[in-house]
Design an enzyme around this catalytic site. Structure first.
Site, PDB file in Angstrom:
ATOM      1  N   LEU A   1      17.410   0.736  -2.762  1.00  0.00           N
ATOM      2  CA  LEU A   1      17.455   0.174  -4.112  1.00  0.00           C
ATOM      3  C   LEU A   1      16.210   0.550  -4.886  1.00  0.00           C
ATOM      4  CD1 LEU A   1      18.572  -3.452  -3.165  1.00  0.00           C
ATOM      5  CD2 LEU A   1      19.996  -1.680  -4.228  1.00  0.00           C
TER       6      LEU A   1
ATOM      7  N   LYS B   1      22.580  -7.469  -8.720  1.00  0.00           N
ATOM      8  CA  LYS B   1      23.680  -6.499  -8.788  1.00  0.00           C
ATOM      9  C   LYS B   1      24.606  -6.839  -9.944  1.00  0.00           C
ATOM     10  CE  LYS B   1      23.938  -5.447  -3.860  1.00  0.00           C
ATOM     11  NZ  LYS B   1      24.705  -5.487  -2.610  1.00  0.00           N
TER      12      LYS B   1
ATOM     13  N   GLU C   1      20.929 -12.232  -4.986  1.00  0.00           N
ATOM     14  CA  GLU C   1      20.855 -12.740  -3.617  1.00  0.00           C
ATOM     15  C   GLU C   1      19.449 -12.512  -3.065  1.00  0.00           C
ATOM     16  OE1 GLU C   1      23.007  -9.459  -0.999  1.00  0.00           O
ATOM     17  OE2 GLU C   1      23.895  -9.646  -2.982  1.00  0.00           O
TER      18      GLU C   1
ATOM     19  N   CYS D   1     -33.766 -10.532  -1.514  1.00  0.00           N
ATOM     20  CA  CYS D   1     -34.898 -10.253  -2.388  1.00  0.00           C
ATOM     21  C   CYS D   1     -36.060 -11.102  -1.884  1.00  0.00           C
ATOM     22  CB  CYS D   1     -34.527 -10.647  -3.816  1.00  0.00           C
ATOM     23  SG  CYS D   1     -35.953 -10.867  -4.891  1.00  0.00           S
TER      24      CYS D   1
ATOM     25  N   CYS E   1     -38.300 -14.277  -8.877  1.00  0.00           N
ATOM     26  CA  CYS E   1     -37.031 -13.654  -9.248  1.00  0.00           C
ATOM     27  C   CYS E   1     -36.191 -14.587 -10.128  1.00  0.00           C
ATOM     28  CB  CYS E   1     -36.253 -13.302  -7.989  1.00  0.00           C
ATOM     29  SG  CYS E   1     -34.688 -12.487  -8.322  1.00  0.00           S
TER      30      CYS E   1
ATOM     31  N   LYS F   1      16.552 -11.035  -1.062  1.00  0.00           N
ATOM     32  CA  LYS F   1      16.383  -9.713  -0.456  1.00  0.00           C
ATOM     33  C   LYS F   1      15.710  -9.885   0.900  1.00  0.00           C
ATOM     34  CE  LYS F   1      14.933  -5.012  -1.217  1.00  0.00           C
ATOM     35  NZ  LYS F   1      14.227  -4.910   0.061  1.00  0.00           N
TER      36      LYS F   1
ATOM     37  N   ASP G   1      14.071  -9.297   4.447  1.00  0.00           N
ATOM     38  CA  ASP G   1      13.149  -8.266   4.917  1.00  0.00           C
ATOM     39  C   ASP G   1      13.463  -7.943   6.371  1.00  0.00           C
ATOM     40  OD1 ASP G   1      11.204  -6.433   4.694  1.00  0.00           O
ATOM     41  OD2 ASP G   1       9.523  -7.834   4.691  1.00  0.00           O
TER      42      ASP G   1
ATOM     43  N   TYR H   1      25.676  -8.203   3.683  1.00  0.00           N
ATOM     44  CA  TYR H   1      25.484  -8.189   2.229  1.00  0.00           C
ATOM     45  C   TYR H   1      26.519  -7.363   1.466  1.00  0.00           C
ATOM     46  CZ  TYR H   1      22.576  -3.888   2.773  1.00  0.00           C
ATOM     47  OH  TYR H   1      22.111  -2.642   3.061  1.00  0.00           O
TER      48      TYR H   1
ATOM     49  N   CYS I   1     -35.147  -5.376  -5.754  1.00  0.00           N
ATOM     50  CA  CYS I   1     -34.191  -6.322  -6.302  1.00  0.00           C
ATOM     51  C   CYS I   1     -33.730  -5.874  -7.693  1.00  0.00           C
ATOM     52  CB  CYS I   1     -34.856  -7.699  -6.381  1.00  0.00           C
ATOM     53  SG  CYS I   1     -33.885  -8.918  -7.272  1.00  0.00           S
TER      54      CYS I   1
ATOM     55  N   GLU J   1       0.838  -1.198   0.000  1.00  0.00           N
ATOM     56  CA  GLU J   1       0.000   0.000   0.000  1.00  0.00           C
ATOM     57  C   GLU J   1       0.875   1.251   0.000  1.00  0.00           C
ATOM     58  OE1 GLU J   1      -3.669  -1.985   2.494  1.00  0.00           O
ATOM     59  OE2 GLU J   1      -2.020  -1.034   3.522  1.00  0.00           O
ATOM     60  N   TYR J   2       1.911   1.207   0.822  1.00  0.00           N
ATOM     61  CA  TYR J   2       2.836   2.337   0.892  1.00  0.00           C
ATOM     62  C   TYR J   2       3.440   2.583  -0.488  1.00  0.00           C
ATOM     63  CZ  TYR J   2       6.761   5.259   2.199  1.00  0.00           C
ATOM     64  OH  TYR J   2       7.657   6.282   2.261  1.00  0.00           O
ATOM     65  N   ASP J   3       3.882   1.483  -1.116  1.00  0.00           N
ATOM     66  CA  ASP J   3       4.492   1.618  -2.440  1.00  0.00           C
ATOM     67  C   ASP J   3       3.527   2.232  -3.436  1.00  0.00           C
ATOM     68  OD1 ASP J   3       6.840   0.607  -1.556  1.00  0.00           O
ATOM     69  OD2 ASP J   3       6.553  -1.418  -2.372  1.00  0.00           O
TER      70      ASP J   3
ATOM     71  N   LYS K   1      11.406  -7.352  -6.959  1.00  0.00           N
ATOM     72  CA  LYS K   1      10.491  -7.619  -5.847  1.00  0.00           C
ATOM     73  C   LYS K   1       9.417  -8.616  -6.229  1.00  0.00           C
ATOM     74  CE  LYS K   1      10.671  -3.811  -2.788  1.00  0.00           C
ATOM     75  NZ  LYS K   1       9.768  -3.300  -1.806  1.00  0.00           N
TER      76      LYS K   1
ATOM     77  N   CYS L   1     -35.385  -8.539 -10.246  1.00  0.00           N
ATOM     78  CA  CYS L   1     -36.832  -8.715 -10.463  1.00  0.00           C
ATOM     79  C   CYS L   1     -37.672  -7.588  -9.882  1.00  0.00           C
ATOM     80  CB  CYS L   1     -37.290 -10.051  -9.889  1.00  0.00           C
ATOM     81  SG  CYS L   1     -37.462 -10.033  -8.091  1.00  0.00           S
TER      82      CYS L   1
HETATM   83  O1  JCF Z   1      18.926  -8.240   1.665  1.00  0.00           O
HETATM   84  C1  JCF Z   1      18.744  -7.066   1.499  1.00  0.00           C
HETATM   85  N1  JCF Z   1      17.647  -6.535   1.970  1.00  0.00           N
HETATM   86  C2  JCF Z   1      19.712  -6.206   0.739  1.00  0.00           C
HETATM   87  C3  JCF Z   1      19.550  -4.829   0.680  1.00  0.00           C
HETATM   88  C4  JCF Z   1      20.807  -6.820   0.118  1.00  0.00           C
HETATM   89  C5  JCF Z   1      21.695  -6.056  -0.588  1.00  0.00           C
HETATM   90  O2  JCF Z   1      22.741  -6.632  -1.204  1.00  0.00           O
HETATM   91  C6  JCF Z   1      21.558  -4.640  -0.681  1.00  0.00           C
HETATM   92  C7  JCF Z   1      20.477  -4.042  -0.027  1.00  0.00           C
HETATM   93  C8  JCF Z   1      20.327  -2.658  -0.109  1.00  0.00           C
HETATM   94  C9  JCF Z   1      21.264  -1.938  -0.819  1.00  0.00           C
HETATM   95  N2  JCF Z   1      22.447  -3.895  -1.360  1.00  0.00           N
HETATM   96  C10 JCF Z   1      22.317  -2.572  -1.431  1.00  0.00           C
HETATM   97  C11 JCF Z   1      23.291  -1.813  -2.183  1.00  0.00           C
END
Ligand code: JCF
Length: 691
Positions: free
Chosen positions: A96, A303, A128, A439, A445, A130, A132, A240, A421, A48-50, A327, A424
């Site tokens: 990112l 990357k 890799e 109804c 109906c 991502k 959270d 990372y 309705c 939602e934010y996005d 994503k 009908c």
């Molecule tokens: O795992 C991650 N959330 C993640 C975030 C991994 C990465 O290699 C990232 C990042 C955010 C910025 N690398 C950058 C440059």
């Protein structure tokens, strides 16, 4: 004059409108940023934010001159919390960019190729998971853990060294780095799913607040002033990147991750690929295993693997050109509820269906969403024209999870339940205290006709077994039958019927004979056949016995029905409304006009051996259903009630009789078992020995 320059006013109006829209979005984003980054308590989902942020970005790129100076679109995160020491990052900690599908991924890769000189094009990519969690920068001085700082606004973060120090899998000393004056490692602090669930369970048991998701739990833990609290939380650090002090022989991102592993850091799984297709395969494989991972991820980081090429590519204001977040589709998004339409179900319930401005949620375009019932509209406080957030997790049907009040502009209107309705035009009722509107034109109906027809001809109703369900539905679909009254006029289509494939003269004659025969029925059957909501066989029998005369039933008030055994408020209301409907009345008149008849209902003493008794049936019977047992009892003159009281004469107790049996025993009510009951039915000729 006014005419000549009116375009200026129009332009002004238009600008004012855009600015209003921008301001609404900016205020909402600021509020959500604060809730997310400062309070660790987001009020909306990431998706939602996005979509709020994307709407603002779209407006800003469409109307760059109107962009507001305080727009949060070019800032990362929020101001750091004042409770912690603020630390300036040596190198900005940027976020990112995002891509959501293969097309966007290939566009990202094309932009990279376009910027690289020809000998370096088509570079290798590193992918890799991502994670959270929360981005954190760590400093090691001569191989000793020294400081941990949050990302903050990307420029300045908060010193959370005291908390990060307690993280179990974090190496405190790196003997191999004793010669490195300053090593900066960046990574994510996260809480594994299992630890998160345990933490929430324990908090809930103690009546303390729980966290919305592992990410918030991790953030909340890191924001503790007392490190003992963070220490008790199941946190983990995954490195990372190495941003300062990386040995010069390491030239790739994958090499840096291997180096981190060799030092004792945990890293997320990673891979490399030479082509967009290879990146896509990695992404798709990860998407498949996502649910089984021990921690939450929201995509794959892609990357350029070569650190030199990363350097060449550099940064765009807010994000590196050499990396992006691929994503997973957001499972929620915001769009406009354009209107609400009402659908009539096969049993007459009115369901509101939200018509949306089409929106992609989790990879699927959603343009309709069920709002379930009128009550739900009230619960959500929905208005037509509102911006709503739509959720669709996995394969679950999309639903409206809430109204985005910050985005409500003037153009909204209340949503009313239709009075008639939409199919009908019979009256619509919303029984008091109920969420579902219906109804009342059950017999008439078209939305309810199929259901009504099948019920009408069924064995326990009018028992027209010569008119099978398949033919009935076929005739309905051909338009030969619309309501149950048309069944008795099928004879007028005799010649047409005989021409249908699969229906010969003989079968048509049999069918018509069965229809003709069914006209001779009983009043309870006829009442049951009408399919009045809440009126099953036993209530139909009660009604017939109570009123004896069908016309008296048609004229009765809701209160009159309340005096019939086993009829409560809701059923009384529903019977009354059924007969009030002029559409239903027309159908009933036609049925009677076609010659549907029954013998007068007389419950003489001789045929009513149980007259004056009130029975209750409970538990499971082996030779018949409870409804059938009730119908037999009523036919023998007994009243049948749903609950045991001092007025109960007999409790018929089947297998697994529960609380009713206990109560009857307590009150000294006569208890009859099934075998005794079967004997009774046989004595009165209602059952024969062969069943
Ligand atoms: O795992 C991650 N959330 C993640 C975030 C991994 C990465 O290699 C990232 C990042 C955010 C910025 N690398 C950058 C440059």
């Amino acid at each position: 004059m006014t005419d000549l320059f009116s375009f200026i006013d129009d332009q002004h109006d238009q600008d004012a409108k855009i600015i209003t829209q921008m301001r609404l979005l900016i205020d909402a984003l600021k509020k959500h940023n604060h809730a997310y980054y400062v309070l660790d308590n987001p009020s909306i989902s990431d998706g939602e934010y996005d979509s709020l942020r994307q709407k603002l970005l779209d407006l800003e790129s469409q109307f760059p001159t109107l962009k507001q100076p305080d727009s949060p679109t070019d800032k990362v995160g929020d101001k750091p919390l004042p409770a912690f020491t603020q630390v300036m990052h040596d190198i900005a900690m940027l976020s990112l960019g995002n891509v959501f599908n293969f097309d966007e991924l290939t566009a990202f890769i094309r932009r990279i190729n376009d910027r690289l000189d020809s000998k370096n094009q088509h570079p290798e990519f590193e992918m890799e998971l991502k994670l959270d969690g929360l981005a954190v920068s760590l400093k090691y001085v001569h191989g000793v853990f020294h400081q941990a700082v949050t990302r903050g606004d990307g420029r300045v973060g908060e010193d959370i060294t005291h908390n990060v120090r307690t993280i179990r899998n974090l190496p405190q000393v790196l003997p191999a780095c004793a010669d490195i004056a300053l090593l900066e490692v960046r990574g994510e602090v996260l809480m594994p799913k299992a630890g998160f669930e345990k933490l929430n369970r324990e908090s809930a048991e103690r009546g303390e607040k729980t966290f919305a998701n592992p990410r918030n739990a991790a953030a909340g833990s890191l924001r503790q002033l007392n490190p003992a609290i963070a220490s008790a939380r199941p946190l983990a650090f995954f490195g990372y990147s190495v941003n300062q002090g990386l040995p010069s022989h390491i030239t790739t991102q994958s090499g840096a991750l291997e180096y981190l592993r060799s030092l004792g850091f945990e890293t997320a799984p990673f891979g490399t690929a030479a082509t967009p297709k290879g990146v896509q395969d990695f992404y798709e494989n990860i998407a498949k295993t996502r649910a089984d991972l021990p921690f939450e991820i929201d995509g794959v980081v892609v990357k350029v693997n070569s650190l030199d090429l990363q350097n060449d590519l550099g940064f765009l204001s807010r994000e590196p050109r050499w990396a992006t977040a691929y994503k997973f589709a957001a499972e929620s998004a915001i769009t406009r509820l354009v209107a609400v339409e009402w659908q009539v179900g096969r049993t007459g319930q009115l369901t509101p269906v939200g018509k949306l401005e089409p929106i992609n949620v989790g990879g699927v375009t959603v343009s309709n969403v069920t709002l379930h019932n009128f009550g739900e509209i009230g619960r959500l406080g929905l208005m037509a024209g509102d911006m709503v957030s739509i959720h669709r997790a996995g394969d679950v049907i999309p639903k409206v999870s809430g109204v985005v009040l910050e985005m409500r502009d003037g153009a909204v209107s209340p949503i009313h339940l239709p009075k008639t309705c939409p199919v009908c035009e019979s009256a619509v009722v919303l029984p008091e205290g109920e969420a579902l509107a219906r109804c009342t034109g059950g017999l008439y109906c078209p939305a309810q006709s199929k259901e009504a027809l099948v019920h009408f001809v069924s064995r326990r109703a009018m028992d027209i077994d010569g008119l099978g369900e398949q033919w009935l539905i076929k005739f309905f679909e051909m338009g030969l039958i619309r309501t149950v009254a048309d069944i008795y006029e099928l004879v007028q289509h005799q010649d047409h019927l005989m021409t249908l494939e699969g229906l010969g003269e003989k079968s048509v004659n049999n069918m018509l004979a069965a229809i003709e025969k069914s006209k001779n029925t009983t009043l309870p059957r006829f009442i049951f056949a009408l399919g009045i909501r809440g009126v099953g066989e036993s209530t139909a029998l009660n009604l017939a016995q109570h009123f004896a005369d069908f016309e008296a039933i048609r004229r009765a008030s809701a209160d009159d029905f309340l005096t019939v055994p086993d009829v409560g408020e809701i059923t009384a209301q529903s019977i009354h409304e059924f007969f009030q409907s002029t559409h239903n009345s027309e159908v009933i008149d036609r049925l009677l006009g076609a010659g549907v008849v029954w013998q007068a209902v007389q419950v003489s003493e001789a045929e009513a051996p149980l007259d004056g008794q009130t029975w209750v049936v409970t538990g499971t019977l082996s030779v018949m259903g409870r409804d059938e047992a009730k119908a037999h009892l009523q036919a023998l003159g007994a009243k049948v009630s749903g609950s045991v009281s001092a007025k109960t004469s007999v409790l018929l107790a089947g297998e697994k009789a529960g609380s009713k049996l206990d109560k009857a025993t307590q009150l000294g009510v006569n208890i009859v078992q099934e075998d005794e009951f079967v004997q009774l039915l046989m004595t009165h000729g209602r059952l024969s020995n062969d069943g």
